[in-house]
Motif scaffolding. Structure first.
Motif, PDB file in Angstrom:
ATOM      1  N   ALA A 138      31.657  36.031  43.531  1.00  0.00           N
ATOM      2  CA  ALA A 138      32.619  37.034  42.774  1.00  0.00           C
ATOM      3  C   ALA A 138      34.041  36.905  43.234  1.00  0.00           C
ATOM      4  O   ALA A 138      34.038  36.743  44.472  1.00  0.00           O
ATOM      5  CB  ALA A 138      31.969  38.515  42.756  1.00  0.00           C
ATOM      6  N   PRO A 139      34.920  37.022  42.372  1.00  0.00           N
ATOM      7  CA  PRO A 139      36.593  36.890  43.077  1.00  0.00           C
ATOM      8  C   PRO A 139      36.640  38.226  43.687  1.00  0.00           C
ATOM      9  O   PRO A 139      36.328  39.516  43.212  1.00  0.00           O
ATOM     10  CB  PRO A 139      37.285  37.103  41.741  1.00  0.00           C
ATOM     11  CG  PRO A 139      36.664  36.672  40.769  1.00  0.00           C
ATOM     12  CD  PRO A 139      35.061  37.136  41.193  1.00  0.00           C
ATOM     13  N   ILE A 140      37.353  38.253  45.051  1.00  0.00           N
ATOM     14  CA  ILE A 140      37.668  39.507  45.540  1.00  0.00           C
ATOM     15  C   ILE A 140      39.142  39.277  46.106  1.00  0.00           C
ATOM     16  O   ILE A 140      39.587  37.941  46.260  1.00  0.00           O
ATOM     17  CB  ILE A 140      36.992  39.633  47.449  1.00  0.00           C
ATOM     18  CG1 ILE A 140      37.086  38.648  48.093  1.00  0.00           C
ATOM     19  CG2 ILE A 140      35.256  39.757  46.876  1.00  0.00           C
ATOM     20  CD1 ILE A 140      36.725  38.855  49.411  1.00  0.00           C
ATOM     21  N   VAL A 141      40.118  40.398  45.929  1.00  0.00           N
ATOM     22  CA  VAL A 141      41.335  40.431  45.866  1.00  0.00           C
ATOM     23  C   VAL A 141      41.682  41.607  46.397  1.00  0.00           C
ATOM     24  O   VAL A 141      41.375  42.859  46.295  1.00  0.00           O
ATOM     25  CB  VAL A 141      41.747  40.191  44.260  1.00  0.00           C
ATOM     26  CG1 VAL A 141      41.316  41.435  43.545  1.00  0.00           C
ATOM     27  CG2 VAL A 141      43.426  40.420  44.264  1.00  0.00           C
ATOM     28  N   ARG A 142      42.901  41.421  47.319  1.00  0.00           N
ATOM     29  CA  ARG A 142      43.618  42.559  47.829  1.00  0.00           C
ATOM     30  C   ARG A 142      44.247  43.647  46.790  1.00  0.00           C
ATOM     31  O   ARG A 142      44.685  43.214  45.843  1.00  0.00           O
ATOM     32  CB  ARG A 142      44.697  42.042  48.913  1.00  0.00           C
ATOM     33  CG  ARG A 142      44.248  41.394  49.756  1.00  0.00           C
ATOM     34  CD  ARG A 142      45.422  40.896  51.120  1.00  0.00           C
ATOM     35  NE  ARG A 142      46.556  40.611  50.536  1.00  0.00           N
ATOM     36  CZ  ARG A 142      47.798  41.216  50.501  1.00  0.00           C
ATOM     37  NH1 ARG A 142      47.899  42.455  51.080  1.00  0.00           N
ATOM     38  NH2 ARG A 142      48.965  40.675  50.140  1.00  0.00           N
ATOM     39  N   ALA A 143      43.723  44.867  47.000  1.00  0.00           N
ATOM     40  CA  ALA A 143      44.107  45.806  46.019  1.00  0.00           C
ATOM     41  C   ALA A 143      45.810  45.840  45.689  1.00  0.00           C
ATOM     42  O   ALA A 143      46.011  46.071  44.315  1.00  0.00           O
ATOM     43  CB  ALA A 143      43.531  47.277  46.676  1.00  0.00           C
ATOM     44  N   GLU A 144      46.327  45.971  46.641  1.00  0.00           N
ATOM     45  CA  GLU A 144      47.978  45.790  46.107  1.00  0.00           C
ATOM     46  C   GLU A 144      48.133  44.675  45.226  1.00  0.00           C
ATOM     47  O   GLU A 144      49.295  44.938  44.259  1.00  0.00           O
ATOM     48  CB  GLU A 144      48.830  45.841  47.318  1.00  0.00           C
ATOM     49  CG  GLU A 144      48.711  44.653  48.414  1.00  0.00           C
ATOM     50  CD  GLU A 144      47.641  45.226  49.519  1.00  0.00           C
ATOM     51  OE1 GLU A 144      48.021  44.845  50.760  1.00  0.00           O
ATOM     52  OE2 GLU A 144      46.612  45.667  49.197  1.00  0.00           O
TER      53      GLU A 144
ATOM     54  N   THR B 284      49.734  44.635  41.332  1.00  0.00           N
ATOM     55  CA  THR B 284      51.064  44.134  40.814  1.00  0.00           C
ATOM     56  C   THR B 284      50.638  43.302  39.671  1.00  0.00           C
ATOM     57  O   THR B 284      51.289  43.156  38.761  1.00  0.00           O
ATOM     58  CB  THR B 284      51.463  43.120  42.125  1.00  0.00           C
ATOM     59  OG1 THR B 284      51.802  44.150  43.269  1.00  0.00           O
ATOM     60  CG2 THR B 284      52.507  42.135  41.632  1.00  0.00           C
ATOM     61  N   TYR B 285      49.404  42.552  39.778  1.00  0.00           N
ATOM     62  CA  TYR B 285      48.995  41.861  38.557  1.00  0.00           C
ATOM     63  C   TYR B 285      47.760  42.094  37.889  1.00  0.00           C
ATOM     64  O   TYR B 285      46.624  41.542  38.187  1.00  0.00           O
ATOM     65  CB  TYR B 285      48.696  40.174  39.203  1.00  0.00           C
ATOM     66  CG  TYR B 285      50.176  39.463  39.742  1.00  0.00           C
ATOM     67  CD1 TYR B 285      51.138  39.133  38.934  1.00  0.00           C
ATOM     68  CD2 TYR B 285      50.257  39.405  41.059  1.00  0.00           C
ATOM     69  CE1 TYR B 285      52.319  38.684  39.269  1.00  0.00           C
ATOM     70  CE2 TYR B 285      51.559  38.893  41.535  1.00  0.00           C
ATOM     71  CZ  TYR B 285      52.272  38.502  40.385  1.00  0.00           C
ATOM     72  OH  TYR B 285      53.722  38.086  40.935  1.00  0.00           O
ATOM     73  N   PRO B 286      47.736  43.389  37.372  1.00  0.00           N
ATOM     74  CA  PRO B 286      46.404  43.806  36.850  1.00  0.00           C
ATOM     75  C   PRO B 286      45.487  42.946  35.975  1.00  0.00           C
ATOM     76  O   PRO B 286      44.515  42.808  35.668  1.00  0.00           O
ATOM     77  CB  PRO B 286      46.717  45.193  36.160  1.00  0.00           C
ATOM     78  CG  PRO B 286      48.217  45.003  35.958  1.00  0.00           C
ATOM     79  CD  PRO B 286      48.753  44.337  37.040  1.00  0.00           C
ATOM     80  N   LYS B 287      46.450  41.905  35.353  1.00  0.00           N
ATOM     81  CA  LYS B 287      45.809  41.090  34.377  1.00  0.00           C
ATOM     82  C   LYS B 287      44.820  40.160  34.930  1.00  0.00           C
ATOM     83  O   LYS B 287      43.920  39.509  34.560  1.00  0.00           O
ATOM     84  CB  LYS B 287      47.051  40.128  33.842  1.00  0.00           C
ATOM     85  CG  LYS B 287      46.591  39.292  32.636  1.00  0.00           C
ATOM     86  CD  LYS B 287      47.787  38.662  31.804  1.00  0.00           C
ATOM     87  CE  LYS B 287      47.507  37.983  30.758  1.00  0.00           C
ATOM     88  NZ  LYS B 287      48.307  36.951  30.036  1.00  0.00           N
ATOM     89  N   ILE B 288      44.930  39.956  36.448  1.00  0.00           N
ATOM     90  CA  ILE B 288      43.999  39.168  37.165  1.00  0.00           C
ATOM     91  C   ILE B 288      42.462  39.591  36.757  1.00  0.00           C
ATOM     92  O   ILE B 288      41.605  38.554  36.388  1.00  0.00           O
ATOM     93  CB  ILE B 288      43.995  39.461  38.556  1.00  0.00           C
ATOM     94  CG1 ILE B 288      45.192  38.608  39.033  1.00  0.00           C
ATOM     95  CG2 ILE B 288      42.911  38.871  39.264  1.00  0.00           C
ATOM     96  CD1 ILE B 288      45.605  39.081  40.496  1.00  0.00           C
ATOM     97  N   ARG B 289      42.240  40.749  36.595  1.00  0.00           N
ATOM     98  CA  ARG B 289      40.729  41.131  36.216  1.00  0.00           C
ATOM     99  C   ARG B 289      40.319  40.638  35.165  1.00  0.00           C
ATOM    100  O   ARG B 289      39.376  40.104  34.629  1.00  0.00           O
ATOM    101  CB  ARG B 289      40.541  42.629  36.303  1.00  0.00           C
ATOM    102  CG  ARG B 289      39.209  43.290  36.059  1.00  0.00           C
ATOM    103  CD  ARG B 289      39.203  44.816  35.947  1.00  0.00           C
ATOM    104  NE  ARG B 289      39.704  45.352  37.258  1.00  0.00           N
ATOM    105  CZ  ARG B 289      39.066  45.823  38.301  1.00  0.00           C
ATOM    106  NH1 ARG B 289      37.821  45.567  38.103  1.00  0.00           N
ATOM    107  NH2 ARG B 289      39.788  46.381  39.376  1.00  0.00           N
TER     108      ARG B 289
END
Length: 307
Positions: free
Chosen positions: A249-255, A259-264
């Motif tokens: 699964a991709p894991i990403v720093r919350a901040e 900044t880039y909610p489109k990542i999800r």
């Protein structure tokens, strides 16, 4: 030379300051990383290319190193996003003895909850594929005897079917590996049914089974090993959940996600499409056929867009 009033000087200075710092204040690119292995390269390229295609600025730090290196890097804020495995969170948070790591949904929920609380790291939707320790058999053996699951394999062995299994000493001796499979599914492999190979490299066990070396027709593998399809080996499904689940699964720093909610929305459907056979095939194109990981990822993303 005319002298500007003081307020005009201040406005001019402010304007120059804005021009100077404006670009630096723009959102930083997302630093995309991955582990150093084949699957890390393939998944990392999928993440990198899909985000870039969606207009999200990215920085390439793929195949940075082993698990401990990328894990420390994201905790330190040196990288922003990389593909991790749900089961590894058990070790990250000293909870490897808990039974919920054997259930896909619970493993994901625990990984997501623990990492959010401890490090403000967000787990996005995992793939269906499970890259855990597995028992695999030759394709012809599976087809001729209808072997799909470890229950099928246990019945075949208990009925006297010819079986010899290649594995590392760790797999044979570790209480959580072969002994756990044998206890759960009710079969037993005698010493003459085992070919114990030094090291833990599944490439050697895969090769032994594929070549029928010393009558070997089964092998210790990982669920998404790239050589499985190419060498015509089939993973026996662990229906009782003996092994912890390792879904990528991709894991990403919350901040960064803020900044880039489109990542999800970009990444979740891609990972959702990755079942066991698909990831085996993609890994095999790199590990067996020698195709570049970036091209394998590009072709797969293009196929999703066509569909």
């Amino acid at each position: 030379m005319a002298v500007l009033p003081i307020f005009r000087l201040r406005r001019a200075a402010a304007f120059v300051f804005m021009l100077t710092v404006g670009p630096a204040m723009a959102a930083d690119p997302v630093v995309v990383s991955s582990k150093i292995d084949t699957e890390g390269a393939v998944l990392g390229q999928m993440v990198l290319q899909s985000l870039e295609e969606a207009g999200i600025p990215v920085e390439n730090r793929l195949q940075l190193g082993a698990t401990n290196i990328v894990r420390n890097a994201i905790k330190a804020g040196e990288i922003d996003l990389y593909p991790e495995y749900t089961g590894n969170a058990a070790f990250f948070h000293d909870q490897a003895d808990r039974d919920f790591w054997r259930d896909p949904d619970q493993a994901y929920e625990q990984a997501a909850s623990l990492d959010k609380k401890a490090h403000n790291i967000i787990w996005l939707k995992p793939a269906e594929a499970n890259n855990t320790w597995a028992m695999s058999v030759r394709g012809d053996l599976a087809r001729d005897n209808g072997l799909q699951t470890l229950e099928d394999l246990a019945n075949y062995i208990n009925d006297g079917g010819a079986f010899k299994f290649a594995a590392s000493a760790e797999f044979v001796e570790s209480a959580s590996a072969l002994p756990a499979f044998q206890e759960a599914y009710g079969f037993n492999l005698e010493s003459d049914q085992l070919l114990i190979l030094s090291g833990g490299n599944t490439a050697a066990t895969l090769r032994a089974a594929a070549l029928n070396d010393n009558d070997v027709n089964g092998a210790m593998t990982y669920g998404t090993d790239g050589g499985l399809n190419a060498l015509d080996l089939k993973v026996m499904e662990d229906t009782l959940g003996v092994q912890p689940v390792y879904q990528p699964a991709p894991i990403v720093r919350a901040e960064v996600l803020e900044t880039y909610p489109k990542i999800r929305e970009v990444l979740e459907p891609i990972f959702e499409s990755l079942d066991l056979e698909t990831l085996q095939r993609l890994n095999g194109q790199v590990a067996v056929n020698g195709a570049p990981a970036d091209k394998v990822a590009r072709d797969y993303l293009d196929s999703l867009n066509r569909d």
